[in-house]
Design a protein around this motif. Structure first.
Motif, mmCIF file in Angstrom:
data_model
loop_
_atom_site.group_PDB
_atom_site.id
_atom_site.type_symbol
_atom_site.label_atom_id
_atom_site.label_comp_id
_atom_site.label_asym_id
_atom_site.label_seq_id
_atom_site.Cartn_x
_atom_site.Cartn_y
_atom_site.Cartn_z
ATOM 1 N N GLN A 2 0.953 -1.058 -0.052
ATOM 2 C CA GLN A 2 -0.111 -0.096 0.054
ATOM 3 C C GLN A 2 0.790 1.290 0.006
ATOM 4 N N GLU A 3 0.930 2.243 -1.304
ATOM 5 C CA GLU A 3 1.616 3.293 -1.181
ATOM 6 C C GLU A 3 0.934 4.435 -1.319
ATOM 7 N N VAL A 4 1.145 5.474 -0.427
ATOM 8 C CA VAL A 4 0.383 6.837 -0.920
ATOM 9 C C VAL A 4 0.974 7.672 -1.571
ATOM 10 N N LEU A 5 0.811 7.913 -2.957
ATOM 11 C CA LEU A 5 1.648 8.757 -3.671
ATOM 12 C C LEU A 5 0.930 10.029 -4.052
ATOM 13 N N PRO A 6 1.524 11.108 -4.518
ATOM 14 C CA PRO A 6 0.908 12.425 -4.616
ATOM 15 C C PRO A 6 -0.027 12.071 -5.906
ATOM 16 N N GLU A 7 -0.841 12.885 -6.070
ATOM 17 C CA GLU A 7 -2.138 12.978 -7.232
ATOM 18 C C GLU A 7 -1.250 13.031 -8.318
ATOM 19 N N GLY A 8 -1.807 12.171 -9.242
ATOM 20 C CA GLY A 8 -0.963 12.257 -10.763
ATOM 21 C C GLY A 8 0.299 11.486 -10.893
ATOM 22 N N ALA A 9 0.679 10.924 -9.647
ATOM 23 C CA ALA A 9 2.164 10.288 -9.684
ATOM 24 C C ALA A 9 1.875 8.667 -10.026
ATOM 25 N N VAL A 10 2.887 8.097 -10.490
ATOM 26 C CA VAL A 10 3.147 6.646 -10.734
ATOM 27 C C VAL A 10 4.163 6.416 -10.523
ATOM 28 N N GLY A 63 11.053 4.546 -12.154
ATOM 29 C CA GLY A 63 10.862 5.787 -11.968
ATOM 30 C C GLY A 63 9.647 6.248 -11.505
ATOM 31 N N PHE A 64 9.886 7.376 -10.887
ATOM 32 C CA PHE A 64 8.662 8.118 -10.307
ATOM 33 C C PHE A 64 8.180 9.192 -11.143
ATOM 34 N N PHE A 65 7.048 9.138 -11.770
ATOM 35 C CA PHE A 65 6.355 9.990 -12.676
ATOM 36 C C PHE A 65 5.373 11.104 -12.079
ATOM 37 N N VAL A 66 5.562 12.248 -12.098
ATOM 38 C CA VAL A 66 4.493 12.980 -11.922
ATOM 39 C C VAL A 66 3.960 13.739 -13.197
ATOM 40 N N ASP A 67 2.696 13.517 -13.622
ATOM 41 C CA ASP A 67 2.088 14.040 -14.709
ATOM 42 C C ASP A 67 3.126 13.905 -16.066
ATOM 43 N N GLY A 68 3.660 12.827 -15.946
ATOM 44 C CA GLY A 68 4.485 12.386 -17.006
ATOM 45 C C GLY A 68 6.001 12.683 -16.844
ATOM 46 N N VAL A 69 6.440 13.727 -16.129
ATOM 47 C CA VAL A 69 7.675 14.103 -15.850
ATOM 48 C C VAL A 69 8.313 12.930 -14.761
ATOM 49 N N LEU A 70 9.683 12.660 -15.127
ATOM 50 C CA LEU A 70 10.496 11.605 -14.340
ATOM 51 C C LEU A 70 11.026 12.525 -13.063
ATOM 52 N N ARG A 71 10.425 12.203 -11.676
ATOM 53 C CA ARG A 71 10.981 13.305 -10.565
ATOM 54 C C ARG A 71 11.723 12.337 -9.677
ATOM 55 N N GLY A 72 11.666 11.030 -9.981
ATOM 56 C CA GLY A 72 12.578 10.312 -8.931
ATOM 57 C C GLY A 72 12.856 8.982 -9.698
ATOM 58 N N ALA A 73 13.935 8.224 -9.404
ATOM 59 C CA ALA A 73 14.588 7.101 -10.018
ATOM 60 C C ALA A 73 15.204 6.028 -9.011
ATOM 61 N N MET A 180 -0.552 4.191 -19.173
ATOM 62 C CA MET A 180 -1.745 4.262 -20.500
ATOM 63 C C MET A 180 -2.883 5.280 -20.156
ATOM 64 N N LEU A 181 -3.542 5.287 -18.935
ATOM 65 C CA LEU A 181 -4.275 6.092 -18.837
ATOM 66 C C LEU A 181 -4.037 7.531 -18.531
ATOM 67 N N ASP A 182 -2.916 7.723 -18.177
ATOM 68 C CA ASP A 182 -2.258 9.202 -17.946
ATOM 69 C C ASP A 182 -1.992 9.600 -19.626
ATOM 70 N N LEU A 183 -1.259 8.825 -20.200
ATOM 71 C CA LEU A 183 -1.287 9.132 -21.722
ATOM 72 C C LEU A 183 -2.359 9.401 -22.479
ATOM 73 N N GLN A 184 -3.576 8.688 -22.069
ATOM 74 C CA GLN A 184 -4.825 9.011 -22.848
ATOM 75 C C GLN A 184 -5.441 10.088 -22.443
ATOM 76 N N SER A 185 -5.282 10.350 -20.960
ATOM 77 C CA SER A 185 -5.963 11.735 -20.556
ATOM 78 C C SER A 185 -5.143 13.136 -21.138
ATOM 79 N N ARG A 186 -3.858 12.726 -21.354
ATOM 80 C CA ARG A 186 -2.898 13.823 -22.008
ATOM 81 C C ARG A 186 -3.339 14.158 -23.408
ATOM 82 N N ILE A 187 -3.632 13.054 -24.055
ATOM 83 C CA ILE A 187 -4.021 13.096 -25.365
ATOM 84 C C ILE A 187 -5.386 13.689 -25.624
ATOM 85 N N LEU A 188 -6.144 13.563 -24.744
ATOM 86 C CA LEU A 188 -7.589 14.129 -24.722
ATOM 87 C C LEU A 188 -7.381 15.563 -24.277
#
Ligand SMILES: CC(C)(COP(=O)(O)OP(=O)(O)OC[C@H]1O[C@@H](n2cnc3c(N)ncnc32)[C@H](O)[C@@H]1OP(=O)(O)O)[C@@H](O)C(=O)NCCC(=O)NCCS
Length: 190
Positions: A2-10, A63-73, A180-188
């Protein structure tokens, strides 16, 4: 897990062709962050060559991505044929995203990946004054032993089990779906 990451992060493994994202992340670290990451002062050119080498070796980079940008590795880099069961591990998180559990989540993934690949010993270049990394490693006391008197810490990882393999497989599946969901929402949005 169980990990709590900031919104928009993966957190997910880096894909082939994402070396530039990794390099840009490392170049964005502040001076202390870069020094702590590499165990000493290194140039931009060194960072570029280091990342190129990671891509050509069998390294596993989470990688730790926030809105598609790599912020940690977190990188797990095999030491090679002469040391078949040993690897080097290293973590970096950009300052604004530190102290939110990202380093812990990345280290957890790296230890699992190490275990599932049969690495018995992980080396981490950690400066003796790097208290944050020492605090972070202490959280995994049960799984690893660390000697911070030296610059190099050594970590013993447990043997893989069907469950540990399944945990990595599930984390990968989740990371892929979220990307994939992140990519899709950014394309939309575009
Ligand atoms: C070391 C590093 C990866 C930690 O990342 P992070 O995302 O801040 O780590 P976490 O938020 O998971 O915190 C891990 C532990 O560090 C400690 N910690 C967090 N913030 C801290 C602070 N401001 N001061 C001291 N200790 C702190 C806590 O014990 C924390 O565990 P807790 O939250 O359960 O109490 C990050 O500081 C970094 O990138 N540093 C520069 C590069 C580096 O030093 N790499 C390590 C060499 S391999």
């Amino acid at each position: 897990m169980q990990e709590v990451l900031p919104e928009g992060a993966v957190i997910r493994k880096l894909w082939i062709g994402e070396a530039a994202k990794y390099r840009d992340h490392v170049l964005r670290l502040d001076r202390d962050g870069r020094r702590n990451r590499f165990g000493g002062e290194v140039s931009d050119e060194f960072v570029g060559s280091y990342v190129d080498l990671s891509s050509s070796l069998d390294a596993v980079v989470h990688g730790f991505f926030v809105d598609g940008v790599l912020r940690g590795a977190a990188e797990l880099r095999p030491l090679g044929l002469r040391f078949p069961r040993q690897a080097e591990a290293a973590i970096s998180v950009e300052k604004p995203w530190q102290s939110h559990g990202v380093g812990s989540a990345l280290l957890r993934r790296t230890l699992l990946a190490a275990r599932n690949r049969g690495f018995r010993l992980l080396h981490m270049a950690c400066l003796a004054e790097n208290r944050r990394m020492q605090q972070l490693a202490r959280k995994f006391d049960a799984e690893l032993s660390f000697d911070f008197g030296n610059v190099i810490g050594e970590v013993e990882s447990s043997r893989p089990t069907p469950l540990s393999l399944m945990r990595e497989f599930m984390a990968d599946g989740h990371g892929f779906a979220t990307a994939m969901l992140d990519l899709q929402s950014r394309i939309l949005r575009a």
